[in-house]
Write an enzyme that holds these catalytic residues in place. Structure first.
Site, PDB file in Angstrom:
ATOM      1  N   PHE A  12     -10.133   0.203   9.575  1.00 16.77           N
ATOM      2  CA  PHE A  12     -11.034   1.322   9.902  1.00 16.77           C
ATOM      3  C   PHE A  12     -12.478   1.051   9.452  1.00 16.77           C
ATOM      4  N   ILE A  13     -12.711   0.957   8.159  1.00 18.59           N
ATOM      5  CA  ILE A  13     -14.096   0.827   7.697  1.00 18.59           C
ATOM      6  C   ILE A  13     -14.625  -0.576   7.999  1.00 18.59           C
ATOM      7  N   ASP A  33      -8.686 -11.194   8.564  1.00 17.12           N
ATOM      8  CA  ASP A  33      -7.821 -10.009   8.485  1.00 17.12           C
ATOM      9  C   ASP A  33      -6.380 -10.423   8.756  1.00 17.12           C
ATOM     10  N   ASP A  59      -4.523 -14.075   5.370  1.00 17.18           N
ATOM     11  CA  ASP A  59      -4.349 -13.266   4.161  1.00 17.18           C
ATOM     12  C   ASP A  59      -5.405 -13.660   3.124  1.00 17.18           C
ATOM     13  N   PHE A  81     -13.165  -5.805   2.156  1.00 17.16           N
ATOM     14  CA  PHE A  81     -12.522  -4.531   2.511  1.00 17.16           C
ATOM     15  C   PHE A  81     -11.000  -4.648   2.472  1.00 17.16           C
ATOM     16  N   THR A 134     -13.018   2.568  -4.290  1.00 15.06           N
ATOM     17  CA  THR A 134     -12.783   3.978  -3.994  1.00 15.06           C
ATOM     18  C   THR A 134     -13.088   4.864  -5.198  1.00 15.06           C
ATOM     19  N   ASP A 135     -13.415   6.126  -4.910  1.00 14.11           N
ATOM     20  CA  ASP A 135     -13.607   7.089  -6.006  1.00 14.11           C
ATOM     21  C   ASP A 135     -12.292   7.433  -6.706  1.00 14.11           C
ATOM     22  N   GLU A 136     -11.151   7.091  -6.058  1.00 11.06           N
ATOM     23  CA  GLU A 136      -9.858   7.485  -6.642  1.00 11.06           C
ATOM     24  C   GLU A 136      -9.583   6.794  -7.976  1.00 11.06           C
ATOM     25  N   TYR A 160      -1.689   3.233  -5.424  1.00  9.97           N
ATOM     26  CA  TYR A 160      -2.870   2.755  -4.673  1.00  9.97           C
ATOM     27  C   TYR A 160      -4.086   2.686  -5.582  1.00  9.97           C
ATOM     28  N   LYS A 164      -6.342  -0.523  -6.898  1.00  6.48           N
ATOM     29  CA  LYS A 164      -7.795  -0.679  -6.653  1.00  6.48           C
ATOM     30  C   LYS A 164      -8.539  -0.804  -7.989  1.00  6.48           C
ATOM     31  N   ASN A 190     -13.678   8.607   3.685  1.00  6.82           N
ATOM     32  CA  ASN A 190     -14.376   8.341   4.951  1.00  6.82           C
ATOM     33  C   ASN A 190     -13.626   8.989   6.112  1.00  6.82           C
ATOM     34  N   LEU A 200      -5.661  11.998   6.854  1.00  4.73           N
ATOM     35  CA  LEU A 200      -5.652  13.419   7.197  1.00  4.73           C
ATOM     36  C   LEU A 200      -6.363  13.746   8.515  1.00  4.73           C
ATOM     37  N   PRO A 293       3.518  13.678  -4.420  1.00  2.00           N
ATOM     38  CA  PRO A 293       3.704  13.518  -5.875  1.00  2.00           C
ATOM     39  C   PRO A 293       2.412  13.009  -6.532  1.00  2.00           C
TER      40      PRO A 293
HETATM   41  P1  NAD Z   1      -7.441   0.203   6.484  1.00  2.00           P
HETATM   42  O1  NAD Z   1      -6.062   0.336   5.932  1.00  2.00           O
HETATM   43  O2  NAD Z   1      -7.819   0.940   7.713  1.00  2.00           O
HETATM   44  O3  NAD Z   1      -7.765  -1.340   6.762  1.00  2.00           O
HETATM   45  C1  NAD Z   1      -7.401  -2.360   5.881  1.00  2.00           C
HETATM   46  C2  NAD Z   1      -7.542  -3.691   6.615  1.00  2.00           C
HETATM   47  O4  NAD Z   1      -7.230  -4.743   5.703  1.00  2.00           O
HETATM   48  C3  NAD Z   1      -6.594  -3.841   7.806  1.00  2.00           C
HETATM   49  O5  NAD Z   1      -7.277  -4.365   8.917  1.00  2.00           O
HETATM   50  C4  NAD Z   1      -5.536  -4.813   7.302  1.00  2.00           C
HETATM   51  O6  NAD Z   1      -4.944  -5.592   8.339  1.00  2.00           O
HETATM   52  C5  NAD Z   1      -6.353  -5.657   6.343  1.00  2.00           C
HETATM   53  N1  NAD Z   1      -5.529  -6.305   5.312  1.00  2.00           N
HETATM   54  C6  NAD Z   1      -4.549  -5.739   4.563  1.00  2.00           C
HETATM   55  N2  NAD Z   1      -4.024  -6.646   3.713  1.00  2.00           N
HETATM   56  C7  NAD Z   1      -4.713  -7.808   3.925  1.00  2.00           C
HETATM   57  C8  NAD Z   1      -4.647  -9.095   3.345  1.00  2.00           C
HETATM   58  N3  NAD Z   1      -3.763  -9.393   2.377  1.00  2.00           N
HETATM   59  N4  NAD Z   1      -5.498 -10.041   3.789  1.00  2.00           N
HETATM   60  C9  NAD Z   1      -6.400  -9.773   4.779  1.00  2.00           C
HETATM   61  N5  NAD Z   1      -6.477  -8.557   5.379  1.00  2.00           N
HETATM   62  C10 NAD Z   1      -5.657  -7.597   4.945  1.00  2.00           C
HETATM   63  O7  NAD Z   1      -8.395   0.574   5.281  1.00  2.00           O
HETATM   64  P2  NAD Z   1      -9.825   1.291   5.280  1.00  2.00           P
HETATM   65  O8  NAD Z   1      -9.632   2.746   5.234  1.00  2.00           O
HETATM   66  O9  NAD Z   1     -10.657   0.678   6.318  1.00  2.00           O
HETATM   67  O10 NAD Z   1     -10.346   0.840   3.844  1.00  2.00           O
HETATM   68  C11 NAD Z   1     -11.062  -0.381   3.685  1.00  2.00           C
HETATM   69  C12 NAD Z   1     -11.406  -0.556   2.223  1.00  2.00           C
HETATM   70  O11 NAD Z   1     -12.202   0.535   1.799  1.00  2.00           O
HETATM   71  C13 NAD Z   1     -10.203  -0.583   1.281  1.00  2.00           C
HETATM   72  O12 NAD Z   1     -10.447  -1.528   0.292  1.00  2.00           O
HETATM   73  C14 NAD Z   1     -10.154   0.813   0.718  1.00  2.00           C
HETATM   74  O13 NAD Z   1      -9.582   0.805  -0.570  1.00  2.00           O
HETATM   75  C15 NAD Z   1     -11.620   1.162   0.661  1.00  2.00           C
HETATM   76  N6  NAD Z   1     -11.964   2.585   0.755  1.00  2.00           N
HETATM   77  C16 NAD Z   1     -11.442   3.359   1.762  1.00  2.00           C
HETATM   78  C17 NAD Z   1     -11.840   4.694   1.871  1.00  2.00           C
HETATM   79  C18 NAD Z   1     -11.321   5.584   2.987  1.00  2.00           C
HETATM   80  O14 NAD Z   1     -11.583   6.789   2.969  1.00  2.00           O
HETATM   81  N7  NAD Z   1     -10.622   5.064   3.972  1.00  2.00           N
HETATM   82  C19 NAD Z   1     -12.734   5.234   0.953  1.00  2.00           C
HETATM   83  C20 NAD Z   1     -13.226   4.417  -0.077  1.00  2.00           C
HETATM   84  C21 NAD Z   1     -12.841   3.089  -0.147  1.00  2.00           C
HETATM   85  O1  DAU Z   2     -11.202   9.023  -1.853  1.00  2.00           O
HETATM   86  C1  DAU Z   2     -11.176   7.812  -1.150  1.00  2.00           C
HETATM   87  C2  DAU Z   2      -9.795   7.580  -0.600  1.00  2.00           C
HETATM   88  O2  DAU Z   2      -9.619   8.485   0.470  1.00  2.00           O
HETATM   89  C3  DAU Z   2      -9.571   6.141  -0.135  1.00  2.00           C
HETATM   90  O3  DAU Z   2      -9.640   5.285  -1.234  1.00  2.00           O
HETATM   91  C4  DAU Z   2      -8.198   5.991   0.542  1.00  2.00           C
HETATM   92  O4  DAU Z   2      -8.059   4.695   1.075  1.00  2.00           O
HETATM   93  C5  DAU Z   2      -8.096   7.012   1.652  1.00  2.00           C
HETATM   94  O5  DAU Z   2      -6.799   6.952   2.215  1.00  2.00           O
HETATM   95  C6  DAU Z   2      -8.381   8.419   1.127  1.00  2.00           C
HETATM   96  O6  DAU Z   2      -7.328   8.863   0.242  1.00  2.00           O
HETATM   97  P1  DAU Z   2      -6.749  10.363   0.309  1.00  2.00           P
HETATM   98  O7  DAU Z   2      -5.407  10.371  -0.265  1.00  2.00           O
HETATM   99  O8  DAU Z   2      -7.749  11.336  -0.206  1.00  2.00           O
HETATM  100  O9  DAU Z   2      -6.724  10.531   1.932  1.00  2.00           O
HETATM  101  P2  DAU Z   2      -5.642  11.168   2.914  1.00  2.00           P
HETATM  102  O10 DAU Z   2      -6.280  11.209   4.260  1.00  2.00           O
HETATM  103  O11 DAU Z   2      -4.306  10.550   2.792  1.00  2.00           O
HETATM  104  O12 DAU Z   2      -5.536  12.666   2.373  1.00  2.00           O
HETATM  105  C7  DAU Z   2      -6.680  13.508   2.281  1.00  2.00           C
HETATM  106  C8  DAU Z   2      -6.210  14.826   1.697  1.00  2.00           C
HETATM  107  O13 DAU Z   2      -5.354  15.483   2.638  1.00  2.00           O
HETATM  108  C9  DAU Z   2      -5.371  14.678   0.435  1.00  2.00           C
HETATM  109  O14 DAU Z   2      -5.637  15.783  -0.439  1.00  2.00           O
HETATM  110  C10 DAU Z   2      -3.934  14.769   0.927  1.00  2.00           C
HETATM  111  C11 DAU Z   2      -4.045  15.711   2.107  1.00  2.00           C
HETATM  112  N1  DAU Z   2      -3.087  15.495   3.213  1.00  2.00           N
HETATM  113  C12 DAU Z   2      -2.976  14.224   3.721  1.00  2.00           C
HETATM  114  C13 DAU Z   2      -2.102  13.983   4.768  1.00  2.00           C
HETATM  115  C14 DAU Z   2      -1.953  12.586   5.321  1.00  2.00           C
HETATM  116  C15 DAU Z   2      -2.379  16.550   3.735  1.00  2.00           C
HETATM  117  O15 DAU Z   2      -2.521  17.699   3.288  1.00  2.00           O
HETATM  118  N2  DAU Z   2      -1.523  16.308   4.775  1.00  2.00           N
HETATM  119  C16 DAU Z   2      -1.338  15.064   5.296  1.00  2.00           C
HETATM  120  O16 DAU Z   2      -0.507  14.912   6.227  1.00  2.00           O
END
Ligand code: NAD
Ligand code: DAU
Length: 355
Positions: A12-13, A33, A59, A81, A134-136, A160, A164, A190, A200, A293
């Site tokens: 995604f990102i 990737d 990988d 990423f 991530t902020d998590e 997770y 990270k 994001n 979500l 959980p």
């Molecule tokens: P995503 O799950 O959509 O994409 C992850 C990508 O990494 C995929 O294309 C996957 O094929 C690739 N990948 C997985 N394992 C791999 C490996 N061993 N070698 C090479 N490629 C591999 O994730 P995203 O939401 O795009 O997140 C990207 C990064 O940003 C992550 O590090 C995540 O922790 C961080 N991040 C995500 C969010 C969010 O809201 N999605 C917020 C803050 C930080």
């Molecule tokens: O804060 C950054 C993080 O945001 C990233 O590091 C992660 O990669 C990304 O997945 C995201 O984590 P969250 O757990 O916050 O995202 P998610 O979309 O899974 O859930 C967002 C909120 O919605 C969370 O409070 C859980 C809730 N949720 C999620 C799903 C999938 C629901 O209520 N129902 C759902 O079906």
């Protein structure tokens, strides 16, 4: 022409960032990737035939492959990423998270260190390794606690976020011990184009369009700080250009929302943009389900460091970004339909049937 190695650039990102770099720079982009379930070549279809984008399936933990890539392409910067990114999946099966996020990042750092050591002094100084986190990692905030700053102690609560956090610590150590010019960004949630519909917002859009339940965990009052993905990409580019090596930058948009606010907003936009939907009003599909959980209650980012030191600000408001996002999913039904295959359905059954 500079060379940038992007890992996880089919996700995604990462894919949004690859498009951002293709459009806004003349860098050659090498995209490594593994193409896990989350990696989707369709996210990069617009770059087919472009010689400035080189896709490599592999990988980050494959040391021989990464060594070869670094030697062949001689990158000036690496943006990492690649990760397992979904909290619910980490609860069902943490092992892949340890393997990629911890062990994979370690191997990538080792390969980078060996490559960087062999560079000329000028290239060593100019080199950047930017780790996307991530902020998590900071854990959960109470309702009135101040937003996360870069000095908050780490307190990860899910497999997770623990994985990270581990990778962040390794990156930090490689700077302090070996002098590797690293940077780390810790970003909030994001949303936007190409997000896999396990998360979500795309899950809500996809389910609502099909008249399926909109599953809300617990009481729906958990808070996340939402940032449009293209703003995250502009922040990463700004940190690459202006960030101080060894530093950490928190990235966020100051848009704290409860999950209930999110679902009502998405439903209202769908009611407006799909007026002939048989499922209007879409908010009647909201269904409360068993909580995740260890579900963190609140995240919020204090972005004042990246704003004052780097001059970065998000371009989108939450209102404009969420409207663009819903519109993108409506206009890209083929992308959505191609994702909704067997492995996606297996995940949906695994995560939601027992809730
Ligand atoms: P995503 O799950 O959509 O994409 C992850 C990508 O990494 C995929 O294309 C996957 O094929 C690739 N990948 C997985 N394992 C791999 C490996 N061993 N070698 C090479 N490629 C591999 O994730 P995203 O939401 O795009 O997140 C990207 C990064 O940003 C992550 O590090 C995540 O922790 C961080 N991040 C995500 C969010 C969010 O809201 N999605 C917020 C803050 C930080
Ligand atoms: O804060 C950054 C993080 O945001 C990233 O590091 C992660 O990669 C990304 O997945 C995201 O984590 P969250 O757990 O916050 O995202 P998610 O979309 O899974 O859930 C967002 C909120 O919605 C969370 O409070 C859980 C809730 N949720 C999620 C799903 C999938 C629901 O209520 N129902 C759902 O079906």
């Amino acid at each position: 022409m500079k060379v940038i190695l992007v890992t996880g650039g089919a996700g995604f990102i990462g894919a949004n960032f690859v498009h951002h770099q293709f459009k806004n720079t003349d860098h050659k982009i090498v995209n490594l990737d593994k193409l896990t379930y989350a990696g989707n070549p369709e996210n990069l279809a617009a770059l087919n035939g472009e010689t400035r984008h080189v896709f490599v399936k592999g990988d980050i933990g494959d040391r021989a492959l990464v060594d070869t890539l670094l030697a062949e392409h001689q990158p000036d910067m690496i943006v990492n990423f690649a990760a397992e990114s979904h909290v619910d999946r980490s609860i069902h099966g943490p092992e892949d998270f340890i393997q990629t996020n911890v062990v994979g990042t370690f191997h990538l750092l080792e390969a980078t260190r060996a490559f960087w050591n062999g560079l000329t002094e000028d290239r060593k100084t100019a080199f950047r390794f930017l780790h996307i986190s991530t902020d998590e990692v900071y854990g959960s905030l109470t309702a009135d606690a101040p937003a996360f700053s870069e000095t908050n102690p780490y307190a990860p609560n899910s497999p997770y976020s623990a994985s990270k956090a581990s990778s962040d610590h390794l990156v930090r150590a490689y700077h302090h011990t070996y002098g590797l010019p690293t940077l780390t960004t810790n970003c909030s949630n994001n949303y936007g184009p190409f997000q896999f519909p396990e998360k979500l917002i795309p899950l809500l859009i996809m389910n609502a369009l099909q008249g399926k339940a909109l599953p809300i965990y617990g009481d729906g009052q958990n808070i996340r700080d939402w940032l449009f993905v293209q703003d995250h990409c502009s922040a990463i580019a700004a940190v690459l250009e202006k960030g101080k090596v060894g530093e950490v930058y928190n990235v966020g948009g100051n848009y704290e929302k409860t999950n209930l606010e999110i679902v009502h907003t998405v439903c209202a936009i769908l009611d407006e943009l799909v007026p002939d939907s048989p499922y209007r009003p879409h908010n009647e599909l909201i269904t409360y389900v068993k909580d995740r959980p260890g579900h963190d209650r609140r995240y919020a980012i204090d972005p004042s460091k990246i704003a004052s030191e780097i001059g970065w600000q998000p371009a989108e408001t939450f209102e404009s970004g969420i409207r663009k996002t819903v519109t993108w999913y409506l206009e890209n039904r083929a992308w959505v339909d191609n994702i909704a295959n067997g492995s996606y359905q297996n995940w949906i059954s695994k995560n939601y049937e027992a809730r």
